[in-house]
Design a protein around this motif. Sequence first.
Motif, PDB file in Angstrom:
ATOM      1  N   GLU A  82       0.981  10.350  -8.545  1.00 44.76           N
ATOM      2  CA  GLU A  82       0.687   9.198  -9.404  1.00 44.76           C
ATOM      3  C   GLU A  82       1.245   7.915  -8.802  1.00 44.76           C
ATOM      4  O   GLU A  82       0.592   6.878  -8.784  1.00 44.76           O
ATOM      5  N   TRP A  83       2.474   7.993  -8.277  1.00 43.35           N
ATOM      6  CA  TRP A  83       3.117   6.821  -7.669  1.00 43.35           C
ATOM      7  C   TRP A  83       2.329   6.359  -6.442  1.00 43.35           C
ATOM      8  O   TRP A  83       2.095   5.169  -6.252  1.00 43.35           O
ATOM      9  N   PHE A  84       1.889   7.309  -5.603  1.00 46.85           N
ATOM     10  CA  PHE A  84       1.077   6.960  -4.431  1.00 46.85           C
ATOM     11  C   PHE A  84      -0.249   6.335  -4.863  1.00 46.85           C
ATOM     12  O   PHE A  84      -0.697   5.348  -4.277  1.00 46.85           O
ATOM     13  N   ASP A  85      -0.896   6.922  -5.882  1.00 46.27           N
ATOM     14  CA  ASP A  85      -2.175   6.401  -6.369  1.00 46.27           C
ATOM     15  C   ASP A  85      -2.055   4.969  -6.876  1.00 46.27           C
ATOM     16  O   ASP A  85      -2.996   4.193  -6.787  1.00 46.27           O
ATOM     17  N   LYS A  86      -0.887   4.620  -7.394  1.00 48.16           N
ATOM     18  CA  LYS A  86      -0.671   3.264  -7.918  1.00 48.16           C
ATOM     19  C   LYS A  86      -0.199   2.300  -6.829  1.00 48.16           C
ATOM     20  O   LYS A  86       0.169   1.169  -7.118  1.00 48.16           O
ATOM     21  N   GLY A  87      -0.165   2.761  -5.594  1.00 49.56           N
ATOM     22  CA  GLY A  87       0.217   1.886  -4.487  1.00 49.56           C
ATOM     23  C   GLY A  87       1.707   1.829  -4.222  1.00 49.56           C
ATOM     24  O   GLY A  87       2.201   0.890  -3.606  1.00 49.56           O
ATOM     25  N   ARG A  88       2.453   2.824  -4.691  1.00 50.00           N
ATOM     26  CA  ARG A  88       3.913   2.909  -4.501  1.00 50.00           C
ATOM     27  C   ARG A  88       4.641   1.635  -4.950  1.00 50.00           C
ATOM     28  O   ARG A  88       5.367   1.013  -4.172  1.00 50.00           O
ATOM     29  N   PRO A  89       4.486   1.237  -6.222  1.00 48.36           N
ATOM     30  CA  PRO A  89       5.200   0.045  -6.678  1.00 48.36           C
ATOM     31  C   PRO A  89       6.708   0.252  -6.603  1.00 48.36           C
ATOM     32  O   PRO A  89       7.205   1.347  -6.877  1.00 48.36           O
ATOM     33  N   GLN A 113       8.869   5.285   6.302  1.00 54.93           N
ATOM     34  CA  GLN A 113       8.491   4.005   5.704  1.00 54.93           C
ATOM     35  C   GLN A 113       9.606   3.455   4.827  1.00 54.93           C
ATOM     36  O   GLN A 113      10.369   4.221   4.245  1.00 54.93           O
TER      37      GLN A 113
END
Length: 155
Positions: free
Chosen positions: A128-135, A92
Amino acid sequence: MADGLKLLLPSYEPRQCPLALYRGQRLADHEAGNHGVWWTSCPVFAEFFGVMPSRTRRQTSVVLMTVDPHDAIIGEIDGEFLVDRRRLEDVQIVSTLPSSQGYDLSDPDGCFYMRGIPDGFDGSGLLEWFDKGRPVTGLSSVQEARAWFLRALIS
């Protein structure tokens, strides 16, 4: 060749935590499904490779990511991963890189575009980064830690 290298190189022992590998390269190569064999766990290193003029030939470049690519890993050499790109799944785009980045190391808070993206071995940071939608901006805790590290290097 990848099959031969897998036999010759020391075997790779998968880690227990999530693993993300990053690679900087031309967008056109990614769109063509042509991913290179060398990947890194550090998104900042991937950014450096992605903006190298000799690699990008002034074309749009990106940082790519693949998560848990254990089946594709042939070996690890000095923190860089040699992969069998035939076995890479779900590659990705993390971010499209600006065409010219200043890289002013005297500004540790803003010199890297990928400064807030967790390293590939930072399991809790990745989750945490994945949970936040990978900003694209990443996590503020990672940004602060990288800035602190750079300040220590240049002082």
